[in-house]
Design a protein around this motif. Structure first.
Motif, PDB file in Angstrom:
ATOM      1  N   ASN A  41      -8.077  59.793  15.919  1.00  0.00           N
ATOM      2  CA  ASN A  41      -6.998  59.730  14.924  1.00  0.00           C
ATOM      3  C   ASN A  41      -6.800  61.039  14.164  1.00  0.00           C
ATOM      4  N   GLU A  42      -7.113  62.155  14.788  1.00  0.00           N
ATOM      5  CA  GLU A  42      -6.894  63.441  14.125  1.00  0.00           C
ATOM      6  C   GLU A  42      -5.395  63.686  13.996  1.00  0.00           C
ATOM      7  N   GLN A  43      -4.975  64.095  12.818  1.00  0.00           N
ATOM      8  CA  GLN A  43      -3.575  64.405  12.553  1.00  0.00           C
ATOM      9  C   GLN A  43      -3.445  65.911  12.341  1.00  0.00           C
ATOM     10  N   PHE A  44      -2.473  66.506  12.997  1.00  0.00           N
ATOM     11  CA  PHE A  44      -2.232  67.934  12.835  1.00  0.00           C
ATOM     12  C   PHE A  44      -1.104  68.135  11.831  1.00  0.00           C
ATOM     13  N   ASP A  45      -1.230  69.162  11.015  1.00  0.00           N
ATOM     14  CA  ASP A  45      -0.173  69.483  10.058  1.00  0.00           C
ATOM     15  C   ASP A  45       0.404  70.866  10.318  1.00  0.00           C
ATOM     16  N   CYS A  46       0.108  71.401  11.493  1.00  0.00           N
ATOM     17  CA  CYS A  46       0.635  72.697  11.924  1.00  0.00           C
ATOM     18  C   CYS A  46       1.201  72.529  13.332  1.00  0.00           C
ATOM     19  N   ILE A  47       2.142  73.400  13.691  1.00  0.00           N
ATOM     20  CA  ILE A  47       2.899  73.208  14.930  1.00  0.00           C
ATOM     21  C   ILE A  47       2.626  74.326  15.934  1.00  0.00           C
ATOM     22  N   LEU A  48       2.614  73.952  17.208  1.00  0.00           N
ATOM     23  CA  LEU A  48       2.447  74.901  18.304  1.00  0.00           C
ATOM     24  C   LEU A  48       3.807  75.400  18.787  1.00  0.00           C
ATOM     25  N   LEU A  49       3.802  76.522  19.472  1.00  0.00           N
ATOM     26  CA  LEU A  49       5.036  77.070  20.045  1.00  0.00           C
ATOM     27  C   LEU A  49       5.679  76.068  21.002  1.00  0.00           C
ATOM     28  N   SER A  50       4.895  75.426  21.838  1.00  0.00           N
ATOM     29  CA  SER A  50       5.454  74.457  22.800  1.00  0.00           C
ATOM     30  C   SER A  50       6.125  73.288  22.080  1.00  0.00           C
ATOM     31  N   GLN A  51       5.598  72.916  20.917  1.00  0.00           N
ATOM     32  CA  GLN A  51       6.195  71.820  20.155  1.00  0.00           C
ATOM     33  C   GLN A  51       7.508  72.258  19.504  1.00  0.00           C
ATOM     34  N   ILE A  52       7.563  73.496  19.043  1.00  0.00           N
ATOM     35  CA  ILE A  52       8.818  74.040  18.491  1.00  0.00           C
ATOM     36  C   ILE A  52       9.874  74.078  19.593  1.00  0.00           C
ATOM     37  N   ASP A  53       9.488  74.580  20.760  1.00  0.00           N
ATOM     38  CA  ASP A  53      10.432  74.652  21.880  1.00  0.00           C
ATOM     39  C   ASP A  53      10.918  73.260  22.277  1.00  0.00           C
ATOM     40  N   ALA A  54      10.019  72.275  22.285  1.00  0.00           N
ATOM     41  CA  ALA A  54      10.412  70.898  22.623  1.00  0.00           C
ATOM     42  C   ALA A  54      11.433  70.375  21.614  1.00  0.00           C
ATOM     43  N   TRP A  55      11.222  70.687  20.346  1.00  0.00           N
ATOM     44  CA  TRP A  55      12.146  70.248  19.293  1.00  0.00           C
ATOM     45  C   TRP A  55      13.506  70.906  19.465  1.00  0.00           C
ATOM     46  N   LEU A  56      13.512  72.217  19.746  1.00  0.00           N
ATOM     47  CA  LEU A  56      14.772  72.936  19.946  1.00  0.00           C
ATOM     48  C   LEU A  56      15.510  72.412  21.181  1.00  0.00           C
ATOM     49  N   GLU A  57      14.774  72.058  22.219  1.00  0.00           N
ATOM     50  CA  GLU A  57      15.395  71.476  23.408  1.00  0.00           C
ATOM     51  C   GLU A  57      15.983  70.106  23.088  1.00  0.00           C
ATOM     52  N   GLN A  58      15.247  69.303  22.331  1.00  0.00           N
ATOM     53  CA  GLN A  58      15.730  67.983  21.930  1.00  0.00           C
ATOM     54  C   GLN A  58      17.023  68.112  21.126  1.00  0.00           C
ATOM     55  N   ALA A  59      17.106  69.172  20.303  1.00  0.00           N
ATOM     56  CA  ALA A  59      18.288  69.412  19.466  1.00  0.00           C
ATOM     57  C   ALA A  59      19.404  70.107  20.248  1.00  0.00           C
ATOM     58  N   LYS A  60      19.141  70.389  21.509  1.00  0.00           N
ATOM     59  CA  LYS A  60      20.105  71.083  22.384  1.00  0.00           C
ATOM     60  C   LYS A  60      20.463  72.478  21.846  1.00  0.00           C
ATOM     61  N   LEU A  61      19.471  73.125  21.234  1.00  0.00           N
ATOM     62  CA  LEU A  61      19.631  74.496  20.756  1.00  0.00           C
ATOM     63  C   LEU A  61      18.966  75.487  21.717  1.00  0.00           C
ATOM     64  N   MET A  62      18.310  74.954  22.743  1.00  0.00           N
ATOM     65  CA  MET A  62      17.641  75.782  23.731  1.00  0.00           C
ATOM     66  C   MET A  62      18.048  75.266  25.097  1.00  0.00           C
ATOM     67  N   PRO A  63      18.412  76.057  26.028  1.00  0.00           N
ATOM     68  CA  PRO A  63      18.273  77.503  26.124  1.00  0.00           C
ATOM     69  C   PRO A  63      19.433  78.292  25.518  1.00  0.00           C
ATOM     70  N   ASN A  64      20.445  77.617  25.021  1.00  0.00           N
ATOM     71  CA  ASN A  64      21.559  78.351  24.442  1.00  0.00           C
ATOM     72  C   ASN A  64      21.897  77.713  23.106  1.00  0.00           C
TER      73      ASN A  64
END
Length: 117
Positions: free
Chosen positions: A32-55
């Motif tokens: 049950n470890e909770q992270f409060d910091c974000i990885l690059l891959s997680q940022i990229d996944a979020w941007l892809e979900q928002a349709k801000l990546m790749p353009n």
């Protein structure tokens, strides 16, 4: 009069940040470890979900900005600086960018339930 508890809760940028910090995180020996910091891959996944990546934003662009911090994970304040720099570099509007990220919602396929306060 309806209780506020009955109304559906809406995500905010910081609540979604916590969801993405724990999205596809490698399991550790601590349960049950909770992270409060974000990885690059997680940022990229979020941007892809928002349709801000790749353009308009490219993976190399996020990678180069991320590496400037020389950290494995970024806290919320560093994350805000990173997205602000992405907005400036791509001539976008910060408030609209944040709203698009909020509207993207939690990651597709994520099963975590997050309490939004």
């Amino acid at each position: 009069m309806a209780d506020d508890d009955d109304k559906p809760k809406k995500h905010t940028l910081d609540s979604l940040f916590m969801v993405y910090c724990n999205y596809k995180a490698n399991p550790t020996e601590l349960e049950n470890e909770q992270f409060d910091c974000i990885l690059l891959s997680q940022i990229d996944a979020w941007l892809e979900q928002a349709k801000l990546m790749p353009n308009p934003i490219a993976r190399t662009q996020t990678g180069l900005l991320y590496m400037r911090y020389k950290k494995w994970r970024l806290g919320y304040e560093d994350f805000l600086e990173l997205i602000t720099q992405l907005v400036v570099d791509n001539n976008l509007i910060l408030d609209e960018f944040k709203q698009i990220m909020i509207e993207a919602g939690p990651p597709s396929g994520a099963t975590d339930i997050v309490i939004v306060k």
